[in-house]
Enzyme design. Structure first.
Site, PDB file in Angstrom:
ATOM      1  N   LYS A   1       0.846  -1.199   0.000  1.00 36.16           N
ATOM      2  CA  LYS A   1       0.000   0.000   0.000  1.00 36.16           C
ATOM      3  C   LYS A   1       0.875   1.241   0.000  1.00 36.16           C
ATOM      4  CE  LYS A   1       0.727   1.510   4.437  1.00 36.16           C
ATOM      5  NZ  LYS A   1       1.395   2.783   4.797  1.00 36.16           N
TER       6      LYS A   1
ATOM      7  N   VAL B   1      10.989  -4.513   3.761  1.00 39.97           N
ATOM      8  CA  VAL B   1      10.596  -4.575   5.173  1.00 39.97           C
ATOM      9  C   VAL B   1      10.765  -3.201   5.814  1.00 39.97           C
ATOM     10  CG1 VAL B   1      11.143  -5.640   7.396  1.00 39.97           C
ATOM     11  CG2 VAL B   1      11.238  -7.010   5.293  1.00 39.97           C
TER      12      VAL B   1
ATOM     13  N   SER C   1       9.244  -0.313   5.517  1.00 38.08           N
ATOM     14  CA  SER C   1       9.409   0.704   4.478  1.00 38.08           C
ATOM     15  C   SER C   1       8.236   1.667   4.374  1.00 38.08           C
ATOM     16  CB  SER C   1       9.600   0.019   3.120  1.00 38.08           C
ATOM     17  OG  SER C   1       8.447  -0.738   2.783  1.00 38.08           O
TER      18      SER C   1
ATOM     19  N   LEU D   1       5.244   0.515   3.460  1.00 40.13           N
ATOM     20  CA  LEU D   1       4.387  -0.069   2.424  1.00 40.13           C
ATOM     21  C   LEU D   1       3.493  -1.183   2.957  1.00 40.13           C
ATOM     22  CD1 LEU D   1       6.905  -0.269  -0.581  1.00 40.13           C
ATOM     23  CD2 LEU D   1       5.343   1.588   0.027  1.00 40.13           C
TER      24      LEU D   1
ATOM     25  N   ASP E   1      -2.903  -1.373  10.279  1.00 39.02           N
ATOM     26  CA  ASP E   1      -3.041  -1.354   8.820  1.00 39.02           C
ATOM     27  C   ASP E   1      -3.701  -2.617   8.273  1.00 39.02           C
ATOM     28  OD1 ASP E   1      -1.868   1.119   8.638  1.00 39.02           O
ATOM     29  OD2 ASP E   1       0.081   0.395   7.934  1.00 39.02           O
TER      30      ASP E   1
END
EC number: 2.7.1.148
Length: 296
Positions: free
Chosen positions: A11, A97, A99, A101, A136
């Protein structure tokens, strides 16, 4: 034994505003999450002699304490004893990892989606498990463009045909802990709520271009190279807007057309070989509907 293969998309936060702090200490956010065509690939062996997690690339992720393992543990505890099979998961990590995202959240969501169906866990319990694993994870259950608020528990799917498609992800090859960023985050004032969501494409695009990521300055303090990356991305021809994703260290640039994104990618790879650079596209809801139709 049954095998299942699942792709878990990364994401990006098109914006991330910190609007307050809950009594429990967690920060309250308002954000738009979009998902992109960069995937971790998970192979689930259900009913295997083995159980546990194996990462197929060298990784610092703890095999015994990670988001997938925690998700499986929460699901098992919601089932009657003896009614669940051994689960052995092999993970091909393509999402960097730590990051920004949400690779770990995406992997957990993949496990929750599959196992809750196989084990007959209802939607409400599935959502509870997702939130227990990480803030998330709930939005990653759908992996569709969404407005996310609160502690990640408020998820409103958005019509996303207006979004520019083409994205370049760029970051230094370092990991940045979300906890370390939030531990340092101490604003003089929180951002105001955006209030009512825009009602049309033009207003959405205007909001996205004017918005920000409230964690950027803290992350830049921890990893100064992020500022250099953001300055470079903002100067690229054809870039609609650029921003850091999540708590970093990955940033992104959004482009209206593929040619501009391709030229920018070539420029970046030629001049900044030490950065992680990945050209991809935003996954629109219509893409997923088309894929679902193709699987019928």
């Amino acid at each position: 034994m049954s095998k299942y293969f699942i792709s878990a998309p990364a994401k990006i936060n098109l914006f991330l505003h910190i609007v307050g702090k809950a009594p429990c200490g967690y920060h309250l956010i308002e954000s738009v999450f979009a998902f992109v065509e960069l995937y971790d690939v998970l192979e689930f062996d259900i009913g295997s002699r083995n159980r546990g997690i194996r990462f197929l690339k060298p990784s610092c992720i703890n095999r015994r304490d990670n988001t997938i393992q925690r998700a499986i543990g929460h699901l098992v505890r919601r089932c009657s004893p003896g009614t669940t099979d051994n689960v052995y998961v092999k993970v091909l990590k393509n999402i960097p990892v730590s990051s920004g995202l949400a690779g770990g959240s995406a992997d957990a969501a993949a496990a929750i989606n599959l196992l809750s169906k196989l084990w007959g866990i209802n939607e409400k319990e599935t959502e509870r498990v997702a939130f227990r694993v990480g803030s998330d994870v709930p939005v990653c259950l759908e992996s569709k463009t969404a407005f996310v608020a609160g502690m990640g528990d408020v998820v409103e799917l958005l019509e996303d045909s207006f979004l520019p498609r083409h994205v370049i992800l760029v970051g230094p090859k370092v990991e940045l802990s979300t906890k370390s960023v939030f531990d340092m985050y101490n604003p003089k004032a929180f951002s105001p709520s955006i209030g009512k969501l825009p009602g049309n494409s033009e207003d959405w695009l205007s909001l996205l271009k004017e918005a920000r990521n409230d964690l950027t300055e803290v992350s830049v303090e921890l990893v100064p190279e992020i500022r250099i990356i953001l300055d470079v991305l903002g100067s690229l021809d054809g870039c609609c807007f650029s921003r850091m994703s999540g708590s970093g260290a990955m940033s992104f640039a959004i482009f209206e057309d593929e040619n501009s994104a391709e030229l920018a990618t070539r420029y970046l790879r030629r001049n900044y070989p030490d950065w992680f650079i990945f050209k991809t596209r935003i996954i629109r809801s219509s893409d997923q509907e088309d894929n679902n139709m193709g699987n019928l």
